[in-house]
Design a protein around this motif. Structure first.
Motif, PDB file in Angstrom:
ATOM      1  N   LYS A   1       0.022   4.388   0.229  1.00 40.93           N
ATOM      2  CA  LYS A   1      -0.402   5.351   1.239  1.00 40.93           C
ATOM      3  C   LYS A   1       0.160   4.997   2.614  1.00 40.93           C
ATOM      4  N   LEU A   2       0.143   3.701   2.931  1.00 44.53           N
ATOM      5  CA  LEU A   2       0.697   3.266   4.210  1.00 44.53           C
ATOM      6  C   LEU A   2       2.197   3.518   4.262  1.00 44.53           C
TER       7      LEU A   2
ATOM      8  N   ASP B   1       0.842  -1.193   0.000  1.00 45.94           N
ATOM      9  CA  ASP B   1       0.000   0.000   0.000  1.00 45.94           C
ATOM     10  C   ASP B   1       0.881   1.248   0.000  1.00 45.94           C
TER      11      ASP B   1
ATOM     12  N   LEU C   1      -0.124   3.059  13.697  1.00 46.04           N
ATOM     13  CA  LEU C   1       1.226   2.585  13.377  1.00 46.04           C
ATOM     14  C   LEU C   1       1.992   2.137  14.609  1.00 46.04           C
TER      15      LEU C   1
ATOM     16  N   ARG D   1       2.775   7.140   4.847  1.00 45.21           N
ATOM     17  CA  ARG D   1       2.432   7.505   6.220  1.00 45.21           C
ATOM     18  C   ARG D   1       3.544   7.072   7.174  1.00 45.21           C
ATOM     19  N   ARG D   2       4.110   5.905   6.926  1.00 42.96           N
ATOM     20  CA  ARG D   2       5.204   5.430   7.782  1.00 42.96           C
ATOM     21  C   ARG D   2       6.430   6.334   7.647  1.00 42.96           C
TER      22      ARG D   2
ATOM     23  N   GLU E   1      -4.754   9.101  11.269  1.00 42.31           N
ATOM     24  CA  GLU E   1      -4.608   7.871  10.494  1.00 42.31           C
ATOM     25  C   GLU E   1      -3.284   7.167  10.796  1.00 42.31           C
TER      26      GLU E   1
END
Length: 273
Positions: A59-60, A57, A186, A63-64, A182
């Motif tokens: 997006k993930l 992903d 994590l 984000r990370r 969001e």
């Protein structure tokens, strides 16, 4: 007639000493956590920026990277939130060990929110590896806390220093630190042994503090007491033998214990055969 709430000076002193010990335990746990939290932040940054475990992903992955860089540049901010959160969580848990009694009329049933139930179930799973890894230390700590509080024992589910309390405090500190909601999820996969700071030295220090004086450094006194007990037992046996001999020979003709080093054997006729 004295009111039930009245306490003797001895009871007040005992309660004050007990509270001082509990405060000291919080200080011990906080120092051990604070001493390792910055290194834990560095490991968290490395784990967040490791794209081999990010998945497909995009997006993930983005984000990370964003959260990892945020933590890398502002590690001290998360460090401060986590230190404060751990201490407050421990004090809250200790306060719940001895709740103030309330009249029966004031007791009311309340429903636990679903989100709180879900979080408790989730952190029960997250903390299980820590519970297993430190099971013996946690069991000893529960017994010693029970002795301190005048109870049989403090069960693992309500032990104020159980791993779940620390892990929840770390997760809540992350929620305060990370503005992106969001990205709050994590943190949970990072709360695992090897990445979270080592809890073993903390539990060892807590157990050591709660050991009785004989266990913390009184081995020499214990050996002295045991030696004295053995000498007293020998003296009692010698006195018993002396009393029996006085019964056989009379009080005037009874041999002294000092003369019994060599058995008294009557003269026997000498012979070659």
């Amino acid at each position: 007639m004295a009111t039930p709430s009245a306490q003797t000076p001895a009871a007040r002193k005992a309660a004050a000493d007990r509270q001082a010990t509990l405060d000291e335990l919080v200080g011990i746990a906080s120092r051990h956590a604070n001493g390792q939290l910055m290194e834990m932040c560095h490991r968290m940054v490395a784990a967040l920026l490791d794209m081999t475990s990010a998945g497909p992903d995009p997006k993930l992955a983005a984000r990370r990277i964003k959260s990892g860089n945020l933590l890398k540049e502002n590690a001290y901010a998360y460090f401060h939130l986590a230190c404060t959160g751990i201490e407050l969580a421990l004090r809250k848990e200790l306060g719940q060990l001895s709740p103030q009694p309330r009249p029966a009329a004031q007791v009311a049933l309340s429903l636990v929110p679903l989100e709180e139930m879900d979080q408790k179930l989730a952190f029960g799973v997250v903390s299980r590896p820590f519970d297993i890894q430190h099971s013996e230390q946690l069991a000893s700590l529960g017994v010693r806390l029970g002795v301190l509080l005048g109870r049989d024992l403090v069960r693992a589910a309500v032990n104020p220093f159980r791993p779940e309390v620390l892990l929840v405090a770390l997760e809540q500190a992350w929620r305060e630190f990370e503005p992106d909601q969001e990205a709050h999820a994590l943190i949970v996969p990072l709360l695992r042994p090897g990445l979270v700071f080592d809890l073993g030295p903390m539990y060892e220090a807590l157990n050591e503090r709660l050991k009785p004086a004989r266990g913390r450094g009184g081995e020499r006194f214990a050996k002295t007491d045991d030696s004295a007990a053995r000498k007293a037992e020998r003296a009692r046996r010698d006195a018993s033998v002396a009393q029996q001999l006085r019964g056989l020979f009379g009080s005037e003709g009874a041999p002294q214990m000092a003369d019994l080093d060599i058995p008294l054997i009557p003269d026997l006729p000498q012979g070659g055969g």
